[in-house]
Scaffold this active site. Structure first.
Site, PDB file in Angstrom:
ATOM      1  N   LYS A   6     -70.237 -73.487  11.224  1.00  0.00           N
ATOM      2  CA  LYS A   6     -69.688 -73.218  12.549  1.00  0.00           C
ATOM      3  C   LYS A   6     -69.873 -74.424  13.480  1.00  0.00           C
ATOM      4  O   LYS A   6     -71.082 -75.141  13.357  1.00  0.00           O
ATOM      5  CB  LYS A   6     -70.095 -72.010  13.032  1.00  0.00           C
ATOM      6  CG  LYS A   6     -69.550 -71.456  14.155  1.00  0.00           C
ATOM      7  CD  LYS A   6     -70.202 -70.010  14.472  1.00  0.00           C
ATOM      8  CE  LYS A   6     -69.440 -69.240  15.785  1.00  0.00           C
ATOM      9  NZ  LYS A   6     -70.054 -68.033  16.187  1.00  0.00           N
TER      10      LYS A   6
ATOM     11  N   SER B 205     -66.457 -64.433  17.117  1.00  0.00           N
ATOM     12  CA  SER B 205     -66.210 -65.753  17.470  1.00  0.00           C
ATOM     13  C   SER B 205     -66.221 -66.918  16.238  1.00  0.00           C
ATOM     14  O   SER B 205     -65.599 -67.865  16.355  1.00  0.00           O
ATOM     15  CB  SER B 205     -67.418 -66.572  18.202  1.00  0.00           C
ATOM     16  OG  SER B 205     -68.395 -66.419  17.746  1.00  0.00           O
TER      17      SER B 205
ATOM     18  N   SER C  91     -70.133 -61.514  15.707  1.00  0.00           N
ATOM     19  CA  SER C  91     -69.376 -62.682  15.716  1.00  0.00           C
ATOM     20  C   SER C  91     -69.323 -63.157  14.060  1.00  0.00           C
ATOM     21  O   SER C  91     -68.522 -64.252  13.887  1.00  0.00           O
ATOM     22  CB  SER C  91     -69.474 -63.867  16.324  1.00  0.00           C
ATOM     23  OG  SER C  91     -69.392 -63.430  17.566  1.00  0.00           O
TER      24      SER C  91
END
Lengths: 100, 494, 495
Positions: free
Chosen positions: C81, C156, C180
């Site tokens: 990420k 997210s 997330s």
């Protein structure tokens, strides 16, 4: 209305947070933030005054490290991403006030 | 820790004569001292003064995205030492974030201690015996340094500024005094005493001019005799003890004049200008800063064990005040207290052990203290290494009249420079005080030459003895021992 | 069914690399090719680390050739990420304010993956600074759900979830502050795990809400997720909130089953979930019962206050964590006549609307006069939730709940109303507030043939129990509900 945030309050908060907003944005955010605050009203009315607050999920204490030098960064690396630098330092526009 | 004795010595307070009556000044001091650790508070970067800009930094002290703080054990130890030395209670503590924007702050928040500081309560005893209360002494991280270019290097006229983060993250202890200080002199004495304590505990090298000791003053005024506190102003930019004193005097006078002319003191922060000799308001428009304190989620609470707290307290040794007491007791006699200035000097230079030891070996008390505080003090490092037996021996030679004062000082200088035995040195230098007969002859000559003064002395005027004595000493060019000469005059008087 | 059979592609791949049967370079090339082919459509990646990946792969192959063991992740491509610091590689948090910023250091988890032989192939898209539930808040455009390109992957960590769901990489890392990792896992039909707070080092994770953030794995299956978590977990002296423990052993006990385990279904959450999401939980409970667990229902109404508490605590911490983006030392700078103006213009230009909203909300609730009523109160609610969980865990070993209230929604559906978006996190937030582990396992197909995940919750440091429960669910799950899938047009055709 409980939880409502006026545009003046939003402008003040934006200043505290160093966010330059247009007048339209201030109004727009005031509406949205008020909606969030209204949603959390139910939480404010909970009768839990005697419940201690939790700052940490963990129960750790006393995490320390030895007072021993460890390698840091080269100045080149440090200044590599700097928007503006001079004489090995970060350069900024005039600072208007003294530090608190 | 013992209960704090009563604070504030009214005798030493400054009284300001205003047009409507008398005022007194009330001062509380916030002293930030940089700790003498090897590394910064939350990372392993070197804690060193004077390096090339931005060469002692890492992701943590630069506050780079993703970086996290880890607390320095050495900083905690020194903070605890400071707490013990100030007779504070050392307690479990937490860290908080103090949020505000400023370019010298890499994270735009400072990690500090807020409502749960590591040290609370305590006091400092000044040289003159005044007690100043300590409210708290807590840990926090230092900021970077900004230099302002353009103008005269002053912030208000600058074209731009440059920032160096070498100092960012250096460990500080902030010591907050109670508003117990009543004059500029006391304020200076407080800072001096604090500095001595910090140096004695090894927690900091306390150099005000280098910036490792920084002082902010909270100053207010009130009508003399009032028990209430007036509105205070915080004064910053005090770079020396002299500035501290001048700023307090100026600010007190400013506030008195303001109130007497019908105005009110606004609670604000003011900047001391050394050149202009005045304070000016820093925050023209609004606002008390809203720091939005909340507990630092990246750190866990600090709960020092009782063993650690006791071990630290036991390790700090005697503090300056205690050493002054000890020395004063050793020197004082039933009738005559020890001279405060000499005691303070001796302790300040680390010569108290020497004097106490020499007295223990039989040396004359007042003479030992005087020779240490006046003469040996010229070379404090050598004096601290001086053998107490040799020192006691020298003092004995002078006290017994075998050496004059001048001769004794010369021998002492030799001892400091190269060590040795005082009697042997005296012999080598050909020193021998004048014998009693020689003294007596000179005394008779002086009496004959100054009959009026002699008559006054015979009549009971002891003060004229100094004059007569001085004449003899001048004649002998320092080879006579003052005590012996005085005794000769006294004997003739009968 | 154990993790060692063909249902664990990462585990199998690393085994083949370590024996020399497959070269790490080949595996890396295949991943890079898959990314090149599909990412223009999906936009999972902000940056692809082609050269670095091939170099790392070559290094692994050299170690194998020298008879050394390159580690448990040998040659396995991993996506990271883009809020995880990667030295010399842009780390943007999908924000304009960090566009192009290259960290001078690696996050601890990045170093650990490399030490285990894993191959970092790229940085994945996210909601800006991890604030969002759809990846539509990215400054660089949204990621699309491989199951239906008109739908969101969740957020997210949408980029990481989609990359695994599309079969571009077998493993990915995300971060979970209010759900997330778990919510995008559920929306993308993959496994996503939020570990116990403190189990995985946060050093190098760009902070959103420090007391809630945790890094965790994405995989197509439970075994691979366990493999990745083992590689990154364990004490880190660089993180003061890191638990002083060795990494847990999870892979070895995955197939120990759930005989005698007490499983509680959180009744309060079922009413707020779509029919298929609620139904999946019930059928998951039945599956566990068939495998020897005892099932019950538990009411924990306190958990419903979690949403409000979270939307006070997280923005408050975020407002402080994001203050450092001021245009002084790195990242975007928009000039101004003085520093204050420069700060304000930089942040106005650099932050998106959601980030600004949360910064202002956080600043407000921390400000003088409001702290006690809002932030202080939220911290007390946090205690209430911790205690409520503790009570529930007296009767049960693990809890079951929906992960997301619905299947993946369409792009643009919720962007007009922040509050609507926040409701996506209703079931995931309580675990973050309590610091407990939780994971999502793809279980069934739901509305419009989109995947549905079931959430397993466990007490602090009970990952081992949680994983074996997940393994049983996985074995009982509808295979059509789990990735990888070939990126599909809205018809829902599955590859």
């Amino acid at each position: 209305m409980a939880g409502a945030l006026s545009p003046e309050e939003v402008a003040h908060v934006a200043h505290l947070a160093r966010l330059e907003l247009t007048g339209d944005e201030v109004d727009h955010f005031a509406v949205q933030l008020s909606a969030v605050l209204e949603h959390v009203e139910s939480l404010r009315r909970l009768d839990i005054a005697t419940v201690p607050p939790t700052s940490h999920a963990l129960e750790l204490v006393n995490v320390l490290r030895e007072d021993v030098v460890r390698p840091g960064l080269d100045r080149e690396e440090v200044l590599a991403g700097a928007p503006s630098a001079e004489a090995g330092r970060f350069r900024v526009p005039p600072i208007l006030g003294e530090a608190p | 820790m013992s209960a704090a004795p009563a604070a504030g010595d009214a005798l030493a307070a400054t009284v300001i004569a205003g047009s409507s009556g008398e005022w007194e000044v009330v001062v509380g001091l916030e002293v930030h001292c940089e700790l003498s650790t090897a590394t910064k508070l939350f990372c392993g970067c070197p804690n060193l003064f004077g390096a090339e800009p931005n060469t002692h930094v890492c992701p943590v002290c630069l506050g780079l995205p993703g970086s996290l703080p880890v607390l320095n054990e050495g900083a905690v130890e020194r903070a605890m030492r400071i707490g013990a030395a100030l007779s504070c209670t050392v307690r479990p503590s937490t860290f908080h974030r103090k949020n505000y924007f400023y370019p010298d702050m890499p994270k735009d928040y400072q990690v500090t201690q807020y409502d749960e500081p590591i040290n609370v309560g305590g006091h400092v005893e000044l040289v003159d015996g005044t007690i100043v209360g300590i409210v708290r002494a807590h840990l926090e991280e230092d900021t970077g340094k900004t230099t302002h270019l353009g103008g005269r290097g002053r912030i208000h006229e600058a074209d731009y500024s440059l920032v160096d983060y070498n100092r960012a993250g250096v460990p500080l202890v902030e010591i907050v005094s109670a508003p117990d200080i009543r004059s500029a002199e006391q304020a200076r004495a407080y800072v001096g005493e604090l500095r001595a304590i910090l140096v004695a505990t090894g927690a900091s090298d306390g150099r005000m001019e280098e910036g490792s000791l920084r002082v902010d003053a909270n100053v207010s005024v009130r009508r003399a005799g009032s028990a209430e506190l007036g509105t205070r102003c915080e004064v910053k930019n005090l770079n020396s003890l002299r500035s501290l004193g001048r700023a307090i005097d100026f600010e007190a006078a400013r506030q008195v004049e303001l109130v007497e002319s019908g105005g009110t003191v606004v609670q604000e922060t003011r900047h001391w200008d050394e050149e202009l000799g005045s304070t000016s308001s820093m925050r023209s428009k609004e606002e008390a800063f809203d720091y939005r304190y909340f507990q630092e989620p990246d750190l866990v609470p600090l709960v020092p064990s009782e063993e650690w707290v006791s071990a630290v307290a036991a390790s700090i040794g005697l503090l300056p005040a205690a050493r002054r007491h000890r020395l004063a007791e050793a020197v004082a006699t039933d009738r005559v207290p020890a001279p405060i200035d000499q005691v303070a000097t001796a302790v300040d230079l680390g010569l108290d052990e020497l004097v106490v030891a020499a007295i223990g070996l039989g040396a004359d008390r007042r003479l030992a203290l005087a020779r240490a505080a006046n003469e040996a003090a010229q070379r404090p490092e050598d004096a601290r290494a001086l053998d107490p037996a040799a020192f006691a021996g020298l003092v004995g030679l002078e006290a017994s009249g075998k050496l004059s004062a001048t001769q004794a000082k010369t021998v002492l200088a030799e001892l400091l420079a190269g060590g040795g035995d005082p009697a042997e040195i005296a012999g080598r230098l050909g020193f021998k005080a004048l014998d009693d007969d020689a003294v007596d002859t000179l005394v008779a000559e002086v009496i004959a030459a100054h009959p009026d003064e002699w008559q006054r002395y015979v009549g009971g005027d002891d003060k004229v003895l100094q004059f007569l004595l001085g004449l003899v000493m001048r004649e002998t060019k320092g080879r006579a021992n003052g005590k012996v000469v005085a005794a000769a005059f006294a004997a003739r008087r009968g | 069914m154990s993790a060692a059979d063909g249902n664990s592609p990462a585990l199998a791949l690393s085994a083949r690399v370590r024996t020399g049967e497959l070269s790490a370079r080949r595996a890396a090339e295949e991943a890079l090719q898959a990314i090149a082919a599909s990412d223009p459509l999906l936009h999972c990646f902000n940056a692809v680390m082609a050269d670095a990946a091939l170099a790392a792969a070559d290094a692994v192959d050299r170690r194998v050739a020298a008879g050394e063991d390159p580690g448990p992740l040998a040659g396995v491509p991993v996506a990271l990420k883009d809020n995880l610091c990667t030295r010399g590689v842009p780390t943007t948090c999908s924000s304009r304010i960090l566009e192009g910023w290259r960290p001078p250091y690696d996050a601890t988890v990045v170093s650990r993956i490399a030490a285990a032989g894993g191959i970092a192939v790229g940085k994945t898209n996210l909601d800006e600074f991890a604030m969002g539930s759809s990846t539509e808040n990215s400054a660089f455009g949204p990621t699309r759900n491989p199951w239906d390109l008109d739908r969101v992957p969740g957020g997210s960590s949408g980029g990481s979830a989609a990359a695994v769901a599309a079969g571009l990489v077998p493993l990915a890392l995300g971060s979970d502050t209010g759900g997330s990792i778990r919510q995008p896992a559920a929306l993308c039909g993959v496994v996503g795990v939020k570990p116990t707070y403190g189990l995985v080092s946060r050093y190098g994770l760009v902070a959103f809400a420090s007391s809630l953030d945790q890094i965790g794995p994405f995989a197509t299956n439970v075994g691979d997720a366990a493999l990745l978590l083992e590689a990154i977990a364990g004490h880190d002296p660089a993180d003061s909130t890191s638990i002083p423990l060795d990494p847990p052993r999870l892979v070895a006990s995955l197939d120990h089953g759930v005989e005698g385990l007490r499983v509680g279904v959180i009744a309060d959450f079922l009413t707020d979930a779509s029919p298929s999401c609620a139904d999946a939980v019930r059928r998951a409970a039945e599956a566990l019962e068939s495998a020897g667990a005892s099932i019950g229902e538990v009411a924990i109404p306190e958990l419903l206050h979690g949403l409000s508490a979270y939307y006070l605590i997280a923005p408050a911490e975020a407002s402080s964590n994001l203050a450092r983006y001021d245009g002084v030392r790195y990242g975007l700078r928009v000039d101004g006549p003085d520093v204050e103006a420069m700060n304000a213009r930089t942040r106005a230009a650099g932050f998106g609307a959601e980030v600004k909203r949360r910064i202002m909300l956080g600043t407000y609730v921390l400000s003088a006069g409001y702290y006690e009523a809002y932030y202080g109160q939220a911290q007390r609610v946090r205690t209430v939730i911790v205690r409520a969980f503790a009570t529930a865990y007296e009767r049960f070993d693990v809890l079951l709940a929906p992960t997301s209230p619905s299947v993946a929604f369409h792009l643009g559906d919720k962007t007009g109303d922040p509050l609507q978006m926040y409701l996506s996190d209703l079931f995931t937030i309580p675990s973050n507030l309590a610091g407990h582990p939780a994971m999502s396992v793809p279980f069934a197909l739901g509305e419009e043939a989109m995947p549905v995940g079931v959430q397993v919750l466990a007490p602090a440091l009970a990952e081992e129990t949680m994983f074996r429960t997940a393994a049983v669910l996985e074995a009982a799950a509808d295979e059509r509900a789990r990735g990888p899938v070939r990126p599909a047009a809205p018809s829902g055709a599955r590859g």
